[in-house]
Design an enzyme around this catalytic site. Structure first.
Site, PDB file in Angstrom:
ATOM      1  N   ASP A  41       0.820  -1.336   0.083  1.00 34.17           N
ATOM      2  CA  ASP A  41       0.046   0.112  -0.202  1.00 34.17           C
ATOM      3  C   ASP A  41       0.982   1.289   0.102  1.00 34.17           C
ATOM      4  O   ASP A  41       0.465   2.238   0.671  1.00 34.17           O
ATOM      5  CB  ASP A  41      -1.086  -0.050   1.091  1.00 34.17           C
ATOM      6  CG  ASP A  41      -1.933  -1.236   1.243  1.00 34.17           C
ATOM      7  OD1 ASP A  41      -1.823  -2.014   0.083  1.00 34.17           O
ATOM      8  OD2 ASP A  41      -2.873  -1.302   2.149  1.00 34.17           O
ATOM      9  N   LYS A  78      -6.243  -4.915  -3.247  1.00 31.78           N
ATOM     10  CA  LYS A  78      -7.195  -5.441  -2.140  1.00 31.78           C
ATOM     11  C   LYS A  78      -8.442  -4.581  -1.558  1.00 31.78           C
ATOM     12  O   LYS A  78      -8.008  -3.452  -1.062  1.00 31.78           O
ATOM     13  CB  LYS A  78      -6.200  -6.133  -1.063  1.00 31.78           C
ATOM     14  CG  LYS A  78      -5.483  -5.028  -0.551  1.00 31.78           C
ATOM     15  CD  LYS A  78      -4.103  -5.450   0.397  1.00 31.78           C
ATOM     16  CE  LYS A  78      -3.496  -4.344   1.360  1.00 31.78           C
ATOM     17  NZ  LYS A  78      -4.209  -3.586   2.048  1.00 31.78           N
ATOM     18  N   CYS A 132      -2.154  -2.915   7.583  1.00 32.27           N
ATOM     19  CA  CYS A 132      -1.994  -3.542   6.441  1.00 32.27           C
ATOM     20  C   CYS A 132      -0.846  -4.597   6.632  1.00 32.27           C
ATOM     21  O   CYS A 132      -1.046  -5.672   5.953  1.00 32.27           O
ATOM     22  CB  CYS A 132      -2.156  -2.802   5.201  1.00 32.27           C
ATOM     23  SG  CYS A 132      -3.840  -2.104   4.929  1.00 32.27           S
TER      24      CYS A 132
HETATM   25  N1  TIU Z   1      -2.690   0.153   4.442  1.00 34.07           N
HETATM   26  C1  TIU Z   1      -3.034   0.299   5.551  1.00 34.07           C
HETATM   27  O1  TIU Z   1      -2.259   0.035   6.638  1.00 34.07           O
HETATM   28  N2  TIU Z   1      -4.252   0.649   5.786  1.00 34.07           N
HETATM   29  C2  TIU Z   1      -4.800   1.675   6.817  1.00 34.07           C
HETATM   30  O2  TIU Z   1      -5.853   2.000   6.849  1.00 34.07           O
HETATM   31  N3  TIU Z   1      -3.780   1.896   7.849  1.00 34.07           N
HETATM   32  C3  TIU Z   1      -3.795   2.857   8.701  1.00 34.07           C
HETATM   33  O3  TIU Z   1      -2.946   2.722   9.620  1.00 34.07           O
HETATM   34  N4  TIU Z   1      -5.089   3.497   9.086  1.00 34.07           N
END
Ligand code: TIU
Length: 245
Positions: A46, A151, A184
């Protein structure tokens, strides 16, 4: 510390029993990580504009996105090393269909963000596939042939088909990087551990909006005899895998 009774020297995947590879012992916590050249995918979780740049989903939750920036160069260094060897690479993006049919109301309605998933922001609709915010940041742009996984969940296996894709490539080991460590990245690493992959998280190639959560996540991953996996810094990993192999 060393693990009790770990087999050394060679790895035979249950999925690919006829293709043994020589392992590299990478110095790591809680003990050396058994790196399998050519069978270890670099996973970049991400690293999309929505989390790293102002005006995206991460900022909508009230976070300081600059806290994530120190992970970018270590990830770029690992990406270059993997590309030079032709080893497998996976990029993920947390994202949803434009009609939000893959976004549970429990996820969209939770909390009090300034903008919700699907609402228009500075980089288009938040976390919607194809909008500018879901693109990977320019420093880490995927190359042709690398897997790019959209995802809908925090974990990378839920509703993606990724396990089958990795199996098809003979991947048995995963090296985790990206953001955020305790959301994530950790969810994906736990999912991977349950599916039988040997997993390493690179401590300076992952970041959190909460430094104390990053530290806790790394500690709980390696506790109880590497119950989820290993961690090590990128420089240590790169030096270990630089040896001919
Ligand atoms: N990619 C991921 O970690 N999504 C989140 O929403 N992370 C947060 O720390 N909010």
């Amino acid at each position: 510390m060393s693990p009790p009774g770990r087999p050394k020297g060679e790895y035979r995947s249950a999925q690919h029993e006829d293709t043994p590879v020589s392992l590299i012992d990478v110095p790591a916590t809680p003990w050396p990580y058994p790196f399998a050249p050519g069978k270890t995918a670099l996973v970049i979780i991400d690293m999309q504009r929505d989390f790293v740049e102002p005006g995206g989903f991460g900022a909508s939750l009230g976070n300081d996105v600059t806290l994530l920036h120190t992970a970018i160069q270590p990830i770029a260094n690992l990406l270059a090393a993997w590309r030079a060897r032709g080893w497998p690479i996976v990029h993920t993006r947390e994202s949803h269909r434009a009609d939000l049919s893959d976004c549970p109301p429990a996820k969209r309605l939770r909390g009090e963000p300034t903008l919700r998933i699907g609402e228009p922001g500075a980089m288009g609709r938040l976390l919607i596939r194809g909008e500018p915010g879901t693109s990977i940041i320019p420093a880490l742009t995927p190359a042709v042939g690398e897997l790019v996984i959209d995802k809908p969940g925090k974990g990378m296996f839920w509703a993606t088909g990724l396990h089958e894709m990795l199996h098809a490539q003979g991947v048995t080991h995963l090296v985790f990087t990206g953001v955020t460590t305790e959301v994530c990245v950790q969810t994906s690493m736990r999912e991977a551990n349950d599916r039988g992959y040997d997993c390493l998280i690179v401590s300076d190639a992952t970041e959190s909006y909460f430094p104390e959560f990053k530290a806790a996540a790394l500690a709980m991953i390696v506790a109880q005899g590497a119950i989820v996996g290993w961690h090590t810094p990128s420089a240590v990993l790169l030096e270990a895998v630089a040896a001919p192999g």
